[in-house]
Design a protein around this motif. Sequence first.
Motif, PDB file in Angstrom:
ATOM      1  N   ALA A   1     -39.926 -15.599  44.455  1.00 38.13           N
ATOM      2  CA  ALA A   1     -38.646 -14.864  44.542  1.00 38.13           C
ATOM      3  C   ALA A   1     -38.829 -13.627  45.415  1.00 38.13           C
ATOM      4  O   ALA A   1     -38.927 -12.500  44.931  1.00 38.13           O
ATOM      5  CB  ALA A   1     -38.181 -14.471  43.145  1.00 38.13           C
ATOM      6  N   TRP A   2     -38.903 -13.883  46.711  1.00 40.83           N
ATOM      7  CA  TRP A   2     -39.051 -12.807  47.689  1.00 40.83           C
ATOM      8  C   TRP A   2     -37.958 -12.905  48.740  1.00 40.83           C
ATOM      9  O   TRP A   2     -37.504 -14.004  49.065  1.00 40.83           O
ATOM     10  CB  TRP A   2     -40.386 -12.964  48.447  1.00 40.83           C
TER      11      TRP A   2
ATOM     12  N   GLU B   1     -32.690  -9.629  47.047  1.00 44.79           N
ATOM     13  CA  GLU B   1     -31.527 -10.277  47.666  1.00 44.79           C
ATOM     14  C   GLU B   1     -30.385 -10.424  46.654  1.00 44.79           C
ATOM     15  O   GLU B   1     -30.612 -10.372  45.435  1.00 44.79           O
ATOM     16  CB  GLU B   1     -31.931 -11.658  48.195  1.00 44.79           C
TER      17      GLU B   1
ATOM     18  N   CYS C   1     -36.018 -10.141  42.651  1.00 40.87           N
ATOM     19  CA  CYS C   1     -35.808 -10.343  44.091  1.00 40.87           C
ATOM     20  C   CYS C   1     -34.716  -9.380  44.567  1.00 40.87           C
ATOM     21  O   CYS C   1     -33.665  -9.259  43.940  1.00 40.87           O
ATOM     22  CB  CYS C   1     -35.401 -11.788  44.362  1.00 40.87           C
TER      23      CYS C   1
ATOM     24  N   CYS D   1     -28.112 -13.149  46.354  1.00 39.10           N
ATOM     25  CA  CYS D   1     -27.576 -14.524  46.287  1.00 39.10           C
ATOM     26  C   CYS D   1     -26.850 -14.700  44.948  1.00 39.10           C
ATOM     27  O   CYS D   1     -27.487 -14.614  43.879  1.00 39.10           O
ATOM     28  CB  CYS D   1     -28.706 -15.531  46.424  1.00 39.10           C
TER      29      CYS D   1
ATOM     30  N   ARG E   1     -28.574 -11.014  53.887  1.00 36.25           N
ATOM     31  CA  ARG E   1     -29.167 -11.621  55.091  1.00 36.25           C
ATOM     32  C   ARG E   1     -28.112 -12.526  55.699  1.00 36.25           C
ATOM     33  O   ARG E   1     -27.122 -12.866  55.039  1.00 36.25           O
ATOM     34  CB  ARG E   1     -30.458 -12.391  54.763  1.00 36.25           C
TER      35      ARG E   1
ATOM     36  N   TYR F   1     -25.746 -17.010  43.215  1.00 42.10           N
ATOM     37  CA  TYR F   1     -26.078 -18.116  42.313  1.00 42.10           C
ATOM     38  C   TYR F   1     -27.403 -17.901  41.593  1.00 42.10           C
ATOM     39  O   TYR F   1     -27.755 -18.661  40.703  1.00 42.10           O
ATOM     40  CB  TYR F   1     -26.176 -19.432  43.119  1.00 42.10           C
ATOM     41  N   CYS F   2     -28.159 -16.883  41.997  1.00 44.61           N
ATOM     42  CA  CYS F   2     -29.584 -16.901  41.640  1.00 44.61           C
ATOM     43  C   CYS F   2     -29.944 -16.022  40.456  1.00 44.61           C
ATOM     44  O   CYS F   2     -29.719 -14.803  40.470  1.00 44.61           O
ATOM     45  CB  CYS F   2     -30.420 -16.506  42.850  1.00 44.61           C
TER      46      CYS F   2
ATOM     47  N   GLN G   1     -32.719 -14.998  39.756  1.00 40.69           N
ATOM     48  CA  GLN G   1     -33.879 -14.159  40.059  1.00 40.69           C
ATOM     49  C   GLN G   1     -33.534 -12.894  40.831  1.00 40.69           C
ATOM     50  O   GLN G   1     -34.403 -12.073  41.106  1.00 40.69           O
ATOM     51  CB  GLN G   1     -34.902 -14.975  40.837  1.00 40.69           C
ATOM     52  N   SER G   2     -32.257 -12.728  41.180  1.00 36.69           N
ATOM     53  CA  SER G   2     -31.870 -11.510  41.889  1.00 36.69           C
ATOM     54  C   SER G   2     -31.952 -10.323  40.929  1.00 36.69           C
ATOM     55  O   SER G   2     -31.469 -10.396  39.799  1.00 36.69           O
ATOM     56  CB  SER G   2     -30.444 -11.658  42.428  1.00 36.69           C
TER      57      SER G   2
HETATM   58 FE1  SF4 Z   1     -31.891 -15.309  46.846  1.00 40.85          FE
HETATM   59 FE2  SF4 Z   1     -34.252 -16.626  46.834  1.00 40.85          FE
HETATM   60 FE3  SF4 Z   1     -34.103 -14.103  45.994  1.00 40.85          FE
HETATM   61 FE4  SF4 Z   1     -32.987 -15.998  44.538  1.00 40.85          FE
HETATM   62  S1  SF4 Z   1     -35.157 -15.787  44.953  1.00 40.85           S
HETATM   63  S2  SF4 Z   1     -32.096 -13.992  45.024  1.00 40.85           S
HETATM   64  S3  SF4 Z   1     -32.290 -17.408  46.139  1.00 40.85           S
HETATM   65  S4  SF4 Z   1     -33.695 -14.842  48.061  1.00 40.85           S
END
Ligand code: SF4
Length: 337
Positions: A104-105, A58, A56, A60, A171, A62-63, A65-66
Amino acid sequence: MQAGQIRTDWTRQEINDLFALPFNDLLFMAQSAHRAHFDANTVQLSTLLSIKTGACPEDCKYCPQSIRYDTGLEREALMEVEDVLSAARAAKADGASRFCMGAAWRSPKDRDIPKLQAMISGVRELGLETCLTAGMLTDKQATALAEGGLDYYNHNLDTSPEYYGEVITTRTYDDRLRTLEAVRDAGMKVCCGGIVGMGETRDDRAGLLAQLGVLDPHPESVPINNLVRVPGTPVDGLPPIDPLEFVRTIAVARIVMPASHVRLSAGREEMSDELQTLCFAAGANSIFYGERLLTTENPQNARDRALFERLGLHAEECRAGAVHGETATTPRQTATA
Ligand code: SF4
Ligand code: SAM
Ligand code: DTB
Protein backbone atom coordinates in the motif's frame (compact mmCIF):
# COMPACT_ATOMS: atom_id res chain seq x y z
CA MET A 1 -13.92 -10.20 -37.49
CA GLN A 2 -12.23 -13.57 -37.08
CA ALA A 3 -12.72 -15.07 -33.59
CA GLY A 4 -9.73 -14.35 -31.41
CA GLN A 5 -8.10 -11.84 -33.75
CA ILE A 6 -5.69 -9.64 -31.80
CA ARG A 7 -6.25 -5.94 -32.47
CA THR A 8 -4.88 -2.82 -30.81
CA ASP A 9 -7.00 -0.34 -32.78
CA TRP A 10 -10.24 -0.67 -30.80
CA THR A 11 -12.56 2.32 -30.66
CA ARG A 12 -14.78 3.08 -27.70
CA GLN A 13 -17.81 2.91 -30.01
CA GLU A 14 -16.94 -0.65 -31.09
CA ILE A 15 -16.59 -1.64 -27.45
CA ASN A 16 -19.91 -0.02 -26.54
CA ASP A 17 -21.45 -1.98 -29.44
CA LEU A 18 -20.09 -5.23 -27.95
CA PHE A 19 -21.65 -4.36 -24.57
CA ALA A 20 -25.00 -3.80 -26.32
CA LEU A 21 -25.12 -7.23 -28.02
CA PRO A 22 -27.80 -9.71 -26.99
CA PHE A 23 -26.36 -11.65 -24.04
CA ASN A 24 -26.16 -15.01 -25.85
CA ASP A 25 -24.45 -13.47 -28.88
CA LEU A 26 -21.93 -11.73 -26.63
CA LEU A 27 -21.16 -14.94 -24.73
CA PHE A 28 -20.78 -16.90 -27.97
CA MET A 29 -18.30 -14.33 -29.30
CA ALA A 30 -16.39 -14.34 -26.03
CA GLN A 31 -16.24 -18.16 -25.91
CA SER A 32 -15.04 -18.26 -29.52
CA ALA A 33 -12.30 -15.72 -28.78
CA HIS A 34 -11.32 -17.62 -25.64
CA ARG A 35 -11.11 -20.98 -27.40
CA ALA A 36 -8.94 -19.49 -30.19
CA HIS A 37 -6.16 -18.95 -27.63
CA PHE A 38 -6.74 -21.13 -24.57
CA ASP A 39 -8.01 -24.43 -23.27
CA ALA A 40 -11.41 -23.19 -22.09
CA ASN A 41 -11.36 -25.49 -19.04
CA THR A 42 -8.12 -24.23 -17.55
CA VAL A 43 -7.93 -21.46 -14.97
CA GLN A 44 -4.76 -19.78 -13.73
CA LEU A 45 -4.48 -19.43 -9.93
CA SER A 46 -2.77 -16.42 -8.33
CA THR A 47 -2.42 -16.00 -4.58
CA LEU A 48 -2.19 -12.53 -3.03
CA LEU A 49 -0.26 -11.37 0.00
CA SER A 50 -0.30 -7.87 1.45
CA ILE A 51 3.39 -7.26 2.18
CA LYS A 52 2.82 -3.70 3.48
CA THR A 53 -0.62 -2.83 4.75
CA GLY A 54 -2.56 0.40 5.24
CA ALA A 55 -1.57 4.04 5.80
CA CYS A 56 -1.39 4.74 2.06
CA PRO A 57 -1.33 8.50 1.32
CA GLU A 58 -3.44 8.13 -1.87
CA ASP A 59 -7.19 8.85 -1.83
CA CYS A 60 -8.58 6.00 -4.00
CA LYS A 61 -12.23 6.04 -2.91
CA TYR A 62 -12.60 2.27 -3.08
CA CYS A 63 -9.58 1.38 -1.01
CA PRO A 64 -9.60 0.27 2.63
CA GLN A 65 -5.87 1.01 2.81
CA SER A 66 -6.05 4.76 2.23
CA ILE A 67 -5.03 6.71 5.33
CA ARG A 68 -7.84 9.19 4.57
CA TYR A 69 -10.68 6.81 5.46
CA ASP A 70 -11.42 5.22 8.80
CA THR A 71 -11.82 1.58 7.90
CA GLY A 72 -10.45 0.20 11.16
CA LEU A 73 -7.57 -1.45 9.30
CA GLU A 74 -4.37 -2.04 11.28
CA ARG A 75 -1.32 -0.77 9.45
CA GLU A 76 1.65 -3.10 9.05
CA ALA A 77 5.19 -2.24 7.98
CA LEU A 78 6.94 -3.98 5.09
CA MET A 79 7.12 -7.68 5.96
CA GLU A 80 10.31 -9.63 6.49
CA VAL A 81 11.52 -11.68 3.52
CA GLU A 82 11.31 -15.02 5.38
CA ASP A 83 7.66 -14.39 6.33
CA VAL A 84 6.79 -13.63 2.72
CA LEU A 85 8.51 -16.83 1.61
CA SER A 86 6.56 -18.91 4.16
CA ALA A 87 3.31 -17.55 2.71
CA ALA A 88 4.56 -18.26 -0.81
CA ARG A 89 5.42 -21.86 0.12
CA ALA A 90 1.91 -22.33 1.49
CA ALA A 91 0.39 -20.84 -1.71
CA LYS A 92 2.45 -23.22 -3.83
CA ALA A 93 1.42 -26.19 -1.71
CA ASP A 94 -2.22 -25.16 -2.23
CA GLY A 95 -1.74 -25.18 -6.01
CA ALA A 96 -1.19 -21.53 -6.96
CA SER A 97 1.07 -20.86 -9.94
CA ARG A 98 1.66 -17.16 -9.29
CA PHE A 99 2.35 -15.25 -6.08
CA CYS A 100 1.27 -11.60 -6.06
CA MET A 101 2.71 -9.26 -3.46
CA GLY A 102 0.85 -6.03 -2.77
CA ALA A 103 2.20 -2.96 -0.99
CA ALA A 104 0.00 0.00 0.00
CA TRP A 105 2.30 2.68 -1.35
CA ARG A 106 1.93 5.65 -3.67
CA SER A 107 5.31 4.46 -4.93
CA PRO A 108 8.20 2.50 -3.45
CA LYS A 109 11.21 4.27 -1.94
CA ASP A 110 14.54 3.41 -3.56
CA ARG A 111 15.69 2.03 -0.20
CA ASP A 112 12.88 -0.58 -0.33
CA ILE A 113 14.00 -2.04 -3.64
CA PRO A 114 16.70 -4.46 -2.35
CA LYS A 115 14.21 -6.07 0.06
CA LEU A 116 11.61 -6.35 -2.71
CA GLN A 117 14.26 -7.96 -4.92
CA ALA A 118 15.04 -10.50 -2.18
CA MET A 119 11.32 -11.37 -1.90
CA ILE A 120 11.03 -11.71 -5.67
CA SER A 121 14.06 -13.95 -6.10
CA GLY A 122 13.03 -16.09 -3.11
CA VAL A 123 9.50 -16.60 -4.48
CA ARG A 124 10.91 -17.42 -7.90
CA GLU A 125 13.24 -20.02 -6.45
CA LEU A 126 10.16 -21.79 -5.09
CA GLY A 127 9.03 -22.25 -8.72
CA LEU A 128 6.25 -19.67 -8.61
CA GLU A 129 5.68 -16.83 -11.04
CA THR A 130 6.13 -13.48 -9.33
CA CYS A 131 3.90 -10.42 -9.40
CA LEU A 132 4.21 -7.17 -7.46
CA THR A 133 1.90 -4.20 -7.07
CA ALA A 134 3.48 -1.30 -5.23
CA GLY A 135 2.29 1.90 -6.90
CA MET A 136 4.05 4.18 -9.36
CA LEU A 137 7.57 3.27 -10.49
CA THR A 138 10.45 5.24 -11.94
CA ASP A 139 12.22 3.74 -14.94
CA LYS A 140 15.16 2.90 -12.68
CA GLN A 141 12.96 1.09 -10.15
CA ALA A 142 11.22 -0.87 -12.91
CA THR A 143 14.58 -1.96 -14.30
CA ALA A 144 15.78 -2.99 -10.83
CA LEU A 145 12.65 -5.09 -10.24
CA ALA A 146 12.98 -6.73 -13.67
CA GLU A 147 16.62 -7.51 -12.92
CA GLY A 148 15.50 -9.02 -9.64
CA GLY A 149 13.39 -11.51 -11.63
CA LEU A 150 9.93 -9.97 -11.39
CA ASP A 151 7.64 -11.56 -13.99
CA TYR A 152 4.57 -9.29 -13.70
CA TYR A 153 3.87 -5.82 -12.36
CA ASN A 154 0.25 -5.01 -11.48
CA HIS A 155 -0.87 -1.43 -11.97
CA ASN A 156 -4.55 -0.89 -12.73
CA LEU A 157 -6.14 1.89 -14.78
CA ASP A 158 -9.25 1.15 -12.70
CA THR A 159 -11.86 3.05 -14.78
CA SER A 160 -12.30 5.35 -17.79
CA PRO A 161 -10.13 8.48 -18.08
CA GLU A 162 -13.29 10.62 -17.60
CA TYR A 163 -14.45 8.91 -14.41
CA TYR A 164 -10.97 8.57 -12.91
CA GLY A 165 -11.05 12.01 -11.24
CA GLU A 166 -14.26 11.04 -9.42
CA VAL A 167 -12.41 8.15 -7.80
CA ILE A 168 -8.82 9.31 -7.30
CA THR A 169 -7.46 12.85 -7.12
CA THR A 170 -3.92 12.26 -5.85
CA ARG A 171 -2.52 11.01 -9.17
CA THR A 172 -3.56 11.17 -12.81
CA TYR A 173 -4.42 8.67 -15.51
CA ASP A 174 -1.25 9.74 -17.30
CA ASP A 175 0.78 8.90 -14.17
CA ARG A 176 -0.64 5.37 -14.38
CA LEU A 177 0.11 5.09 -18.11
CA ARG A 178 3.69 6.27 -17.51
CA THR A 179 4.32 3.49 -14.97
CA LEU A 180 2.83 0.92 -17.36
CA GLU A 181 5.29 2.14 -19.99
CA ALA A 182 8.20 1.87 -17.54
CA VAL A 183 7.15 -1.72 -16.73
CA ARG A 184 7.04 -2.64 -20.43
CA ASP A 185 10.30 -0.90 -21.22
CA ALA A 186 11.97 -2.84 -18.42
CA GLY A 187 10.82 -6.07 -20.11
CA MET A 188 8.24 -7.22 -17.54
CA LYS A 189 4.76 -8.52 -18.22
CA VAL A 190 1.90 -6.16 -17.48
CA CYS A 191 -1.04 -6.95 -15.21
CA CYS A 192 -3.56 -4.16 -15.68
CA GLY A 193 -7.32 -3.97 -15.27
CA GLY A 194 -9.88 -2.14 -13.22
CA ILE A 195 -12.83 -2.06 -10.86
CA VAL A 196 -16.51 -2.00 -11.67
CA GLY A 197 -19.40 -1.14 -9.37
CA MET A 198 -18.10 2.28 -8.32
CA GLY A 199 -21.06 4.21 -9.75
CA GLU A 200 -19.54 4.40 -13.24
CA THR A 201 -21.65 4.08 -16.39
CA ARG A 202 -21.43 1.35 -19.02
CA ASP A 203 -19.66 3.89 -21.23
CA ASP A 204 -17.01 4.24 -18.48
CA ARG A 205 -16.53 0.48 -18.45
CA ALA A 206 -16.21 0.62 -22.24
CA GLY A 207 -13.73 3.50 -21.82
CA LEU A 208 -11.55 1.42 -19.49
CA LEU A 209 -11.55 -1.56 -21.86
CA ALA A 210 -10.82 0.76 -24.81
CA GLN A 211 -7.73 2.07 -22.96
CA LEU A 212 -6.54 -1.47 -22.21
CA GLY A 213 -7.35 -2.65 -25.72
CA VAL A 214 -5.09 -0.12 -27.43
CA LEU A 215 -2.08 -0.92 -25.27
CA ASP A 216 0.37 -2.58 -27.63
CA PRO A 217 0.96 -5.31 -26.66
CA HIS A 218 -2.14 -5.92 -24.53
CA PRO A 219 -1.56 -6.52 -20.80
CA GLU A 220 -0.88 -10.23 -20.39
CA SER A 221 -3.08 -10.26 -17.30
CA VAL A 222 -6.32 -8.28 -16.92
CA PRO A 223 -7.91 -8.25 -13.46
CA ILE A 224 -11.56 -7.28 -13.43
CA ASN A 225 -12.45 -6.43 -9.83
CA ASN A 226 -16.01 -6.13 -8.60
CA LEU A 227 -15.91 -3.46 -5.91
CA VAL A 228 -15.63 -4.90 -2.40
CA ARG A 229 -17.60 -2.31 -0.41
CA VAL A 230 -15.64 -1.65 2.75
CA PRO A 231 -17.32 0.38 5.53
CA GLY A 232 -15.56 3.72 5.93
CA THR A 233 -14.63 4.11 2.26
CA PRO A 234 -16.55 6.78 0.32
CA VAL A 235 -17.98 4.26 -2.14
CA ASP A 236 -19.48 2.07 0.57
CA GLY A 237 -23.25 2.10 0.25
CA LEU A 238 -23.31 2.36 -3.55
CA PRO A 239 -25.70 -0.12 -5.14
CA PRO A 240 -23.91 -3.20 -6.47
CA ILE A 241 -23.52 -3.58 -10.22
CA ASP A 242 -26.11 -5.76 -11.98
CA PRO A 243 -24.43 -9.21 -11.96
CA LEU A 244 -25.21 -9.74 -15.65
CA GLU A 245 -23.53 -6.42 -16.47
CA PHE A 246 -20.49 -7.74 -14.61
CA VAL A 247 -20.54 -10.87 -16.81
CA ARG A 248 -20.83 -8.65 -19.88
CA THR A 249 -17.73 -6.71 -18.75
CA ILE A 250 -15.76 -9.97 -18.50
CA ALA A 251 -17.01 -11.09 -21.93
CA VAL A 252 -16.09 -7.79 -23.58
CA ALA A 253 -12.63 -7.86 -21.94
CA ARG A 254 -12.16 -11.38 -23.37
CA ILE A 255 -13.11 -10.28 -26.90
CA VAL A 256 -10.99 -7.10 -26.78
CA MET A 257 -7.89 -8.89 -25.37
CA PRO A 258 -8.41 -12.47 -26.60
CA ALA A 259 -4.94 -13.81 -25.77
CA SER A 260 -4.70 -12.27 -22.28
CA HIS A 261 -5.57 -13.92 -19.01
CA VAL A 262 -8.78 -12.22 -17.84
CA ARG A 263 -8.97 -12.52 -14.07
CA LEU A 264 -12.22 -12.74 -12.17
CA SER A 265 -10.71 -10.78 -9.30
CA ALA A 266 -12.03 -9.08 -6.15
CA GLY A 267 -15.66 -9.59 -5.25
CA ARG A 268 -15.92 -13.38 -5.62
CA GLU A 269 -16.69 -13.83 -1.92
CA GLU A 270 -20.09 -12.23 -2.49
CA MET A 271 -20.76 -14.02 -5.80
CA SER A 272 -22.80 -17.19 -6.12
CA ASP A 273 -21.20 -20.21 -7.74
CA GLU A 274 -23.62 -19.69 -10.62
CA LEU A 275 -22.47 -16.11 -11.24
CA GLN A 276 -18.83 -17.20 -11.18
CA THR A 277 -19.72 -19.98 -13.62
CA LEU A 278 -21.17 -17.43 -16.02
CA CYS A 279 -17.94 -15.42 -15.71
CA PHE A 280 -15.90 -18.52 -16.68
CA ALA A 281 -18.30 -19.11 -19.59
CA ALA A 282 -17.72 -15.47 -20.60
CA GLY A 283 -13.97 -16.10 -20.83
CA ALA A 284 -12.52 -15.46 -17.37
CA ASN A 285 -9.55 -17.81 -17.02
CA SER A 286 -7.79 -16.66 -13.88
CA ILE A 287 -8.75 -16.06 -10.25
CA PHE A 288 -7.24 -14.93 -6.99
CA TYR A 289 -7.02 -18.15 -5.03
CA GLY A 290 -6.59 -18.16 -1.27
CA GLU A 291 -8.70 -17.09 1.63
CA ARG A 292 -7.66 -13.43 1.61
CA LEU A 293 -7.25 -10.83 -1.08
CA LEU A 294 -5.09 -8.04 0.38
CA THR A 295 -7.16 -6.99 3.39
CA THR A 296 -10.60 -8.46 2.62
CA GLU A 297 -11.94 -11.98 2.33
CA ASN A 298 -11.89 -14.28 -0.67
CA PRO A 299 -13.66 -17.65 -0.98
CA GLN A 300 -12.26 -20.56 1.04
CA ASN A 301 -10.02 -22.87 -1.01
CA ALA A 302 -12.40 -25.78 -0.40
CA ARG A 303 -15.27 -23.82 -1.98
CA ASP A 304 -13.16 -23.06 -5.05
CA ARG A 305 -12.03 -26.67 -5.33
CA ALA A 306 -15.62 -27.86 -5.14
CA LEU A 307 -16.70 -25.41 -7.84
CA PHE A 308 -13.82 -26.46 -10.11
CA GLU A 309 -14.84 -30.10 -9.60
CA ARG A 310 -18.46 -29.35 -10.51
CA LEU A 311 -17.41 -27.47 -13.65
CA GLY A 312 -14.61 -29.79 -14.79
CA LEU A 313 -12.11 -26.93 -14.53
CA HIS A 314 -8.46 -27.46 -13.71
CA ALA A 315 -5.64 -25.24 -12.60
CA GLU A 316 -3.11 -23.97 -15.12
CA GLU A 317 0.35 -25.44 -14.87
CA CYS A 318 3.00 -23.29 -13.28
CA ARG A 319 5.04 -21.61 -15.99
CA ALA A 320 7.68 -20.06 -13.72
CA GLY A 321 10.96 -19.98 -15.57
CA ALA A 322 9.33 -20.99 -18.88
CA VAL A 323 10.75 -19.14 -21.89
CA HIS A 324 9.63 -18.90 -25.51
CA GLY A 325 6.85 -21.43 -25.47
CA GLU A 326 8.75 -23.89 -23.29
CA THR A 327 6.35 -26.01 -21.28
CA ALA A 328 5.82 -25.93 -17.55
CA THR A 329 8.68 -26.55 -15.19
CA THR A 330 6.65 -28.03 -12.36
CA PRO A 331 4.27 -30.97 -12.29
CA ARG A 332 0.67 -30.39 -13.25
CA GLN A 333 -1.33 -29.29 -10.25
CA THR A 334 -5.05 -29.22 -10.12
CA ALA A 335 -7.23 -27.29 -7.76
CA THR A 336 -9.08 -30.52 -7.13
CA ALA A 337 -5.90 -32.44 -6.24
FE1 SF4 B 1 -4.86 3.62 -3.79
FE2 SF4 B 1 -3.21 1.48 -3.89
FE3 SF4 B 1 -3.03 3.25 -1.91
FE4 SF4 B 1 -5.14 1.67 -2.02
S1 SF4 B 1 -3.05 1.01 -1.70
S2 SF4 B 1 -5.14 3.88 -1.57
S3 SF4 B 1 -5.41 1.48 -4.24
S4 SF4 B 1 -2.66 3.64 -4.07
N1 SAM C 1 -0.99 0.79 -4.13
C1 SAM C 1 -0.87 0.07 -5.32
C2 SAM C 1 -1.72 0.61 -6.44
O1 SAM C 1 -2.66 1.31 -6.20
O2 SAM C 1 -1.43 0.29 -7.58
C3 SAM C 1 -1.12 -1.40 -5.18
C4 SAM C 1 -2.22 -1.95 -4.30
S1 SAM C 1 -3.88 -1.57 -4.79
C5 SAM C 1 -4.75 -2.22 -3.43
C6 SAM C 1 -4.21 -2.66 -6.14
C7 SAM C 1 -5.58 -2.64 -6.77
O3 SAM C 1 -6.53 -3.26 -5.93
C8 SAM C 1 -6.20 -1.30 -7.06
O4 SAM C 1 -5.70 -0.72 -8.23
C9 SAM C 1 -7.66 -1.66 -7.23
O5 SAM C 1 -7.95 -1.97 -8.58
C10 SAM C 1 -7.82 -2.92 -6.37
N2 SAM C 1 -8.69 -2.66 -5.20
C11 SAM C 1 -8.38 -1.97 -4.10
N3 SAM C 1 -9.42 -1.90 -3.25
C12 SAM C 1 -10.43 -2.59 -3.84
C13 SAM C 1 -11.76 -2.87 -3.46
N4 SAM C 1 -12.28 -2.43 -2.32
N5 SAM C 1 -12.53 -3.61 -4.29
C14 SAM C 1 -12.02 -4.05 -5.46
N6 SAM C 1 -10.76 -3.82 -5.87
C15 SAM C 1 -9.98 -3.08 -5.07
C1 DTB D 1 -6.10 -6.41 -8.41
O1 DTB D 1 -6.51 -5.99 -9.50
N1 DTB D 1 -6.90 -6.77 -7.40
C2 DTB D 1 -6.10 -7.20 -6.26
C3 DTB D 1 -4.66 -7.11 -6.79
N2 DTB D 1 -4.82 -6.57 -8.09
C4 DTB D 1 -3.63 -6.43 -6.02
C5 DTB D 1 -6.42 -6.46 -5.01
C6 DTB D 1 -7.88 -6.51 -4.61
C7 DTB D 1 -8.01 -5.82 -3.32
C8 DTB D 1 -9.39 -5.92 -2.74
C9 DTB D 1 -9.51 -5.19 -1.44
C10 DTB D 1 -8.60 -5.68 -0.36
O2 DTB D 1 -8.58 -6.91 -0.08
O3 DTB D 1 -7.92 -4.87 0.25
